[in-house]
Design a protein around this motif. Sequence first.
Motif, short mmCIF file in Angstrom:
data_model
loop_
_atom_site.label_atom_id
_atom_site.label_comp_id
_atom_site.label_asym_id
_atom_site.label_seq_id
_atom_site.Cartn_x
_atom_site.Cartn_y
_atom_site.Cartn_z
N GLN A 23 0.83 -1.21 0.00
CA GLN A 23 0.00 0.00 0.00
C GLN A 23 0.86 1.26 0.00
O GLN A 23 0.55 2.23 -0.69
CB GLN A 23 -0.94 0.00 1.21
CG GLN A 23 -2.05 -1.02 1.12
CD GLN A 23 -2.81 -1.15 2.43
OE1 GLN A 23 -2.23 -1.15 3.51
NE2 GLN A 23 -4.12 -1.28 2.32
N LYS A 24 1.94 1.24 0.78
CA LYS A 24 2.85 2.38 0.80
C LYS A 24 3.46 2.61 -0.58
O LYS A 24 3.57 3.76 -1.03
CB LYS A 24 3.95 2.16 1.83
CG LYS A 24 3.49 2.24 3.27
CD LYS A 24 4.63 1.92 4.20
CE LYS A 24 4.16 1.80 5.63
NZ LYS A 24 5.26 1.45 6.54
N THR A 25 3.84 1.54 -1.24
CA THR A 25 4.41 1.64 -2.58
C THR A 25 3.39 2.22 -3.56
O THR A 25 3.72 3.10 -4.37
CB THR A 25 4.90 0.26 -3.07
OG1 THR A 25 5.91 -0.21 -2.16
CG2 THR A 25 5.45 0.32 -4.48
N LEU A 26 2.16 1.75 -3.47
CA LEU A 26 1.10 2.25 -4.35
C LEU A 26 0.82 3.73 -4.09
O LEU A 26 0.69 4.53 -5.03
CB LEU A 26 -0.17 1.42 -4.16
CG LEU A 26 -1.34 1.76 -5.09
CD1 LEU A 26 -0.95 1.60 -6.55
CD2 LEU A 26 -2.52 0.87 -4.75
N LEU A 27 0.74 4.11 -2.82
CA LEU A 27 0.49 5.51 -2.48
C LEU A 27 1.62 6.41 -2.97
O LEU A 27 1.38 7.52 -3.47
CB LEU A 27 0.31 5.68 -0.98
CG LEU A 27 -1.01 5.16 -0.42
CD1 LEU A 27 -1.01 5.29 1.09
CD2 LEU A 27 -2.17 5.88 -1.03
N LYS A 28 2.83 5.93 -2.84
CA LYS A 28 3.98 6.70 -3.32
C LYS A 28 3.89 6.88 -4.83
O LYS A 28 4.14 7.97 -5.35
CB LYS A 28 5.29 6.02 -2.93
CG LYS A 28 6.50 6.83 -3.32
CD LYS A 28 7.78 6.19 -2.86
CE LYS A 28 8.95 7.05 -3.29
NZ LYS A 28 10.24 6.46 -2.96
N ALA A 29 3.50 5.83 -5.54
CA ALA A 29 3.34 5.92 -6.99
C ALA A 29 2.24 6.91 -7.36
O ALA A 29 2.40 7.72 -8.30
CB ALA A 29 3.03 4.54 -7.59
N HIS A 30 1.12 6.88 -6.63
CA HIS A 30 0.04 7.84 -6.86
C HIS A 30 0.54 9.27 -6.61
O HIS A 30 0.26 10.18 -7.39
CB HIS A 30 -1.16 7.57 -5.96
CG HIS A 30 -1.91 6.33 -6.28
ND1 HIS A 30 -1.96 5.75 -7.53
CD2 HIS A 30 -2.68 5.54 -5.49
CE1 HIS A 30 -2.73 4.68 -7.50
NE2 HIS A 30 -3.17 4.53 -6.27
N TYR A 31 1.24 9.45 -5.51
CA TYR A 31 1.78 10.76 -5.15
C TYR A 31 2.70 11.28 -6.26
O TYR A 31 2.56 12.42 -6.71
CB TYR A 31 2.52 10.67 -3.82
CG TYR A 31 3.21 11.95 -3.42
CD1 TYR A 31 2.53 12.93 -2.73
CD2 TYR A 31 4.55 12.15 -3.72
CE1 TYR A 31 3.16 14.11 -2.35
CE2 TYR A 31 5.20 13.33 -3.35
CZ TYR A 31 4.49 14.30 -2.67
OH TYR A 31 5.12 15.47 -2.30
N GLU A 32 3.61 10.44 -6.68
CA GLU A 32 4.55 10.85 -7.72
C GLU A 32 3.83 11.18 -9.03
O GLU A 32 4.13 12.17 -9.68
CB GLU A 32 5.63 9.79 -7.92
CG GLU A 32 6.57 9.71 -6.73
CD GLU A 32 7.53 8.53 -6.78
OE1 GLU A 32 7.49 7.74 -7.76
OE2 GLU A 32 8.32 8.40 -5.83
N HIS A 33 2.87 10.34 -9.40
CA HIS A 33 2.10 10.58 -10.63
C HIS A 33 1.36 11.92 -10.53
O HIS A 33 1.41 12.73 -11.46
CB HIS A 33 1.11 9.45 -10.88
CG HIS A 33 0.17 9.73 -12.00
ND1 HIS A 33 0.46 9.42 -13.31
CD2 HIS A 33 -1.04 10.34 -12.02
CE1 HIS A 33 -0.53 9.82 -14.09
NE2 HIS A 33 -1.46 10.38 -13.32
N CYS A 34 0.66 12.13 -9.43
CA CYS A 34 -0.17 13.32 -9.29
C CYS A 34 0.66 14.60 -9.14
O CYS A 34 0.25 15.65 -9.64
CB CYS A 34 -1.15 13.16 -8.14
SG CYS A 34 -2.42 11.90 -8.47
N THR A 35 1.82 14.52 -8.50
CA THR A 35 2.66 15.72 -8.41
C THR A 35 3.19 16.08 -9.79
O THR A 35 3.22 17.26 -10.16
CB THR A 35 3.82 15.56 -7.42
OG1 THR A 35 4.58 14.40 -7.74
CG2 THR A 35 3.33 15.47 -6.00
N GLU A 36 3.56 15.07 -10.56
CA GLU A 36 4.06 15.34 -11.91
C GLU A 36 2.95 15.84 -12.82
O GLU A 36 3.12 16.81 -13.56
CB GLU A 36 4.68 14.08 -12.51
CG GLU A 36 5.32 14.32 -13.87
CD GLU A 36 6.05 13.10 -14.38
OE1 GLU A 36 5.93 12.85 -15.60
OE2 GLU A 36 6.72 12.40 -13.60
#
Length: 133
Positions: A23-36
Motif C-alpha cells: 500500500q505504501k508503494t502504491l500511495l507513493k506511486a500515486h503521489y509521484e504521478h499526481c505531483t508530476e
Amino acid sequence: MKFLVVFVAFAMFVSAQALTDAQKTLLKAHYEHCTEETGVDKELVKKTRTGDFSFDDAKTKSFMFCMLKRSGVMTDDGVFHRDIAVSKVEDDIKEDVGRAIDICVKEPGSTNDEKAWNYVKCYHKERPNHAVI
C-alpha cells in the motif's frame, strides 16, 4: 518518509503505520504521478497534511482530485465512492470514518477539483489525526 495520504481513498483514511508495504508503494506511486501531472508545489501538499488549508491554489486542488481518483475514491466525473473509501480503513474506525465521509461528501464545489479540495479540508476537520492524502 512516510506518506500520510488523504486517500480519502486514497488508502485513504489510514495512518501510514497501518499501511502494508504494498500500500505504501502504491500511495507513493500515486503521489509521484499526481505531483508530476499537476505540477503542485510539494510544500503546499505538506501544509495540507498538517491541516493548513489557508491558501487557494489550483494545482493543489487538482492534486487532491488526482489522488482521490487514482485511489478509486472519486470518479473522473467527481462522484465519490463511499464504499471504496470505507473499505480502505481498519475495521475499528470504519463507522467513524463513514460518518466523516457522510458529512464531507456534501461539501459543494463548482469543479471536481473544488469538490476534492473541500472534501479533504472537511475530512481533516472531522478527523484531524487521520490523514486522507
